[in-house]
Design a protein around this motif. Structure first.
Motif, PDB file in Angstrom:
ATOM      1  N   THR A   1      52.701  52.737  59.362  1.00 43.08           N
ATOM      2  CA  THR A   1      52.015  54.005  59.610  1.00 43.08           C
ATOM      3  C   THR A   1      51.283  54.542  58.392  1.00 43.08           C
ATOM      4  N   VAL A   2      51.959  54.600  57.286  1.00 42.63           N
ATOM      5  CA  VAL A   2      51.337  55.221  56.114  1.00 42.63           C
ATOM      6  C   VAL A   2      50.362  54.265  55.442  1.00 42.63           C
ATOM      7  N   VAL A   3      50.803  53.050  55.160  1.00 44.00           N
ATOM      8  CA  VAL A   3      49.979  52.126  54.396  1.00 44.00           C
ATOM      9  C   VAL A   3      48.922  51.454  55.269  1.00 44.00           C
TER      10      VAL A   3
ATOM     11  N   THR B   1      46.775  58.836  56.740  1.00 40.51           N
ATOM     12  CA  THR B   1      45.323  58.989  56.844  1.00 40.51           C
ATOM     13  C   THR B   1      44.822  59.975  55.799  1.00 40.51           C
ATOM     14  N   ALA B   2      45.553  61.063  55.622  1.00 38.38           N
ATOM     15  CA  ALA B   2      45.117  62.086  54.667  1.00 38.38           C
ATOM     16  C   ALA B   2      45.342  61.662  53.220  1.00 38.38           C
ATOM     17  N   GLY B   3      46.439  60.960  52.949  1.00 36.54           N
ATOM     18  CA  GLY B   3      46.825  60.728  51.571  1.00 36.54           C
ATOM     19  C   GLY B   3      46.537  59.366  50.985  1.00 36.54           C
TER      20      GLY B   3
ATOM     21  N   GLU C   1      48.084  47.048  45.424  1.00 40.16           N
ATOM     22  CA  GLU C   1      48.618  45.732  45.055  1.00 40.16           C
ATOM     23  C   GLU C   1      50.150  45.728  45.118  1.00 40.16           C
ATOM     24  N   ILE C   2      50.764  46.776  44.621  1.00 39.16           N
ATOM     25  CA  ILE C   2      52.227  46.895  44.675  1.00 39.16           C
ATOM     26  C   ILE C   2      52.692  46.942  46.129  1.00 39.16           C
ATOM     27  N   LEU C   3      52.022  47.757  46.936  1.00 36.09           N
ATOM     28  CA  LEU C   3      52.387  47.867  48.342  1.00 36.09           C
ATOM     29  C   LEU C   3      52.162  46.550  49.084  1.00 36.09           C
TER      30      LEU C   3
ATOM     31  N   LEU D   1      48.003  51.642  58.745  1.00 31.93           N
ATOM     32  CA  LEU D   1      47.120  52.457  59.575  1.00 31.93           C
ATOM     33  C   LEU D   1      46.391  53.521  58.769  1.00 31.93           C
ATOM     34  N   GLY D   2      47.048  54.074  57.750  1.00 27.61           N
ATOM     35  CA  GLY D   2      46.356  55.035  56.879  1.00 27.61           C
ATOM     36  C   GLY D   2      45.174  54.392  56.176  1.00 27.61           C
ATOM     37  N   SER D   3      45.346  53.158  55.704  1.00 31.04           N
ATOM     38  CA  SER D   3      44.239  52.436  55.051  1.00 31.04           C
ATOM     39  C   SER D   3      43.130  52.125  56.048  1.00 31.04           C
ATOM     40  N   LEU D   4      43.505  51.659  57.243  1.00 28.29           N
ATOM     41  CA  LEU D   4      42.498  51.355  58.259  1.00 28.29           C
ATOM     42  C   LEU D   4      41.715  52.603  58.662  1.00 28.29           C
TER      43      LEU D   4
END
Length: 151
Positions: A79-81, A8-10, A23-25, A83-86
């Motif tokens: 979690t990182v990609v 969420t932060a990063g 795009e890579i992710l 949910l962090g993006s959402l």
């Protein structure tokens, strides 16, 4: 929990500095999900069952839990990609409310999963159950991979 809060932060900062990262992710995530789907379909062809294991040492259990958490690419994708993006799509005023809800949901889900495992031990000891579980997981991973590619 820390991975989700870190996402969420990063995630916003990463995408701002390196827009190609999404795009890579996305393609890396789709490839991983496709591999996971194929693996699940193969497992469904040769179903097994859960069997009782002798007790393990505390260090072995903790080491396995740490490895399953931090060496699992799916945990970073979720979690990182994802949910962090959402969370960052909710805007600066509500992204931490979203993050708090997701963390609370995660704690409740995994607690229920852990405590419910004992009551489902009988059902989960059947190879037939695992065939259906593997098929369902394979289908879900395939759908998610397709959605990532088509998006």
């Amino acid at each position: 929990m820390k991975l989700f809060l870190g996402g969420t932060a990063g995630m916003g900062a990463l995408v701002t500095r390196f827009p190609e990262a999404l795009e890579i992710l996305r393609w890396g995530g789709a490839a991983y999900l496709l591999w996971f789907a194929v693996r699940s379909f193969i497992a469904a062809l040769k179903p097994s069952s859960l069997t009782e294991q002798p007790p393990r040492s505390k260090h072995s259990v903790v080491g396995t839990a740490v490895a399953l958490t931090f060496l699992n690419p799916h945990v970073y994708l979720d979690t990182v990609v994802l949910l962090g993006s959402l969370a960052n799509q909710q805007g600066p005023g509500t992204r931490w409310v979203f993050a708090g809800g997701a963390v609370t949901g995660s704690v409740l889900w995994f607690s229920a999963l852990g405590y419910g495992a004992r009551s489902l031990a009988g059902v989960l000891s059947s190879p037939r159950t695992w065939r259906w579980v593997d098929l369902a997981i394979g289908m879900l991973m395939l759908v998610l991979a397709i959605r990532l590619v088509v998006h």
